[in-house]
Design a protein around this motif. Structure first.
Motif, PDB file in Angstrom:
ATOM      1  N   HIS B  10       7.073  -0.190   1.825  1.00  0.00           N
ATOM      2  CA  HIS B  10       6.627   1.182   2.126  1.00  0.00           C
ATOM      3  C   HIS B  10       7.699   2.236   1.856  1.00  0.00           C
ATOM      4  O   HIS B  10       7.354   3.365   1.528  1.00  0.00           O
ATOM      5  N   HIS B  32       1.224  -1.323  -5.338  1.00  0.00           N
ATOM      6  CA  HIS B  32       1.247  -1.460  -3.888  1.00  0.00           C
ATOM      7  C   HIS B  32       0.485  -0.306  -3.233  1.00  0.00           C
ATOM      8  O   HIS B  32      -0.336  -0.518  -2.337  1.00  0.00           O
ATOM      9  N   CYS B  36      -2.550   0.310  -0.074  1.00  0.00           N
ATOM     10  CA  CYS B  36      -1.811   0.471   1.184  1.00  0.00           C
ATOM     11  C   CYS B  36      -2.114   1.821   1.840  1.00  0.00           C
ATOM     12  O   CYS B  36      -1.731   2.872   1.324  1.00  0.00           O
ATOM     13  N   CYS B  39       1.110   3.805   3.031  1.00  0.00           N
ATOM     14  CA  CYS B  39       1.800   4.592   2.007  1.00  0.00           C
ATOM     15  C   CYS B  39       1.007   5.835   1.622  1.00  0.00           C
ATOM     16  O   CYS B  39       1.596   6.882   1.340  1.00  0.00           O
TER      17      CYS B  39
HETATM   18 ZN   LIG Z   1       2.901   0.757   1.693  1.00  0.00          ZN
END
Ligand SMILES: [Zn+2]
Lengths: 192, 227
Positions: B10, B32, B36, B39
């Protein structure tokens, strides 16, 4: 009756006192306060004004703080109102420096500045100085990592080599630096 | 998930926002990010910080003023305090004169703090004394948009003679930036204690200057000052 005791006679003479303890006294305290609270943010603003000429910017900041100190009886050095005064004086010092060039053709630059900043320019200058204050709130390590990456245009791996820390450390420092900076900006009322 | 091993995925959101990840890292982070929520939220939360930083850019990295600046400022405070102590004494003399001379002399007693001028006002000061000639010089350098303003204060020079100030660049270039004559009583001497103050200018930047030489018309170097 004057004693022939060195300690006493020295204390009689304020100039000797000043020389023996340089950096003490209310006058010095005032100058230190001006420098501590305003030199950095003023430097940020003036550097922009003189297109990154560091030597000139230092001269301008020094002269501006000196004028603030000389006019201290009419100014409150801690007040927010001092900032507009400093911005206006710094601009004037830059203009005077440009007028000082003898018989040289005008170059592009701040030569065409008006004596008094327009309201929107003053706002921009004060905002810039406030952002600089917020950046100064960061820990040295956090401030440094932003300077080395964002301002100097290096990627995280190059920065890791420069600072001698693992790349992962650089990336996490950037993250925590940005989080701290967001809080510092909010506290100072800077919104985008 | 330590800072030193594989870092928490993150945290890359920061470097991503600043645009300082390399291409491979950026690809990895975007993959990612696509899955996510944390994030996505962080990206939103921190995105306002980058424009604020951008407002400081344009003139390179924000540089703090040099530490010597505070020293120079405090020197000025000390110098002006000394001037004022002296003036308090002068004011007492002026007040005494006032009784005799009448109201016009009162002007003497009301003075502003004097502006610091000449070599004392320069951004950088360098000093040297030549052990052979005894001449002593203070050179003030002040960076200007057009080059460098040079203030010279010279003491322990004797006349009659003509002198000039030469600026020598780090590349070996030489420029005469001032000429003057010294009368028999000299400057900064017992006979004539007032030092000589001269101003010159060069297109060289302060950082391009190696040293300054004060030379007589006979070619003798009176004193040399490193920039
Ligand atoms: Zn993340």
């Amino acid at each position: 009756m004057l004693q022939v005791d060195q300690g006493h006679s020295l204390r009689e003479d304020s100039t000797v006192e000043g020389r023996r303890f340089p950096g003490r006294g209310p006058e010095e305290e005032l100058m230190r306060a001006l420098y501590r609270d305003h030199a950095g943010p003023l430097m940020t603003y003036v550097l922009r004004l003189v297109a990154g000429d560091r030597y000139l910017a230092e001269d301008v900041v020094q002269e501006t703080l000196l004028r603030a100190w000389r006019n201290a009886s009419q100014l409150d050095p801690s007040a927010r109102s001092l900032r507009p005064w400093l911005v206006t004086v710094a601009r004037r010092v830059v203009i005077d420096a440009h007028r000082g060039r003898q018989a040289r053709p005008a170059e592009s630059g701040p030569a065409d500045l008006e004596q008094v900043p327009a309201a929107d320019e003053l706002d921009r200058a004060l905002r810039m100085m406030t952002i600089s204050d917020a950046l100064d709130d960061l820990t040295p390590a956090h401030r440094q990592v932003l300077v080395e990456t964002y301002f100097k245009g290096r990627d995280t791996n190059e920065t890791a080599r420069v600072l001698g820390v693992p790349p992962g450390t650089v990336r996490s420092r950037i993250f925590y630096a940005l989080r701290s900076l967001r809080i510092a900006l909010e506290e100072r009322g800077v919104t985008s | 998930m330590t800072e030193y091993g594989r870092p928490d995925a993150h945290v890359d959101v920061g470097a991503y926002l600043l645009g300082v990840l390399n291409d491979a890292e950026m690809d990895r982070f975007e993959q990612h990010l696509a899955g996510c929520d944390t994030c996505a939220k962080l990206l939103d939360e921190l995105s306002g910080v980058v424009p604020a930083l951008a407002e400081l850019g344009g003139a390179g990295a924000p540089e703090p003023p040099s530490e010597e600046m505070l020293d120079r400022l405090l020197d000025e405070v000390a110098a002006q305090r000394r001037t004022r102590v002296r003036r308090r004494w002068l004011t007492a003399v002026a007040a005494a004169v006032l009784i005799v001379a009448g109201p016009t002399a009162a002007v003497l007693a009301i003075q502003e703090r004097p502006a610091v001028t000449g070599v004392q006002a320069a951004a950088f000061q360098r000093t040297a004394t030549d052990p052979a000639t005894g001449a002593s010089a203070v050179v003030g350098l002040t960076g200007r948009p057009w080059g460098t303003q040079i203030d010279l204060r010279l003491s322990y020079v004797y006349g009659p003679r003509t002198c000039h100030l030469v600026v020598v660049g780090k590349d070996g270039r030489q420029e005469t930036v001032a000429n003057w004559t010294v009368s028999g009583s000299g400057y900064g001497t017992d006979e004539h204690p007032q030092p000589l103050d001269i101003r010159g200018a060069t297109a060289m930047r302060p950082s391009d200057i190696s040293h300054f030489d004060v030379i007589t018309s006979q070619g003798q170097r009176l004193v040399s000052v490193q920039a």
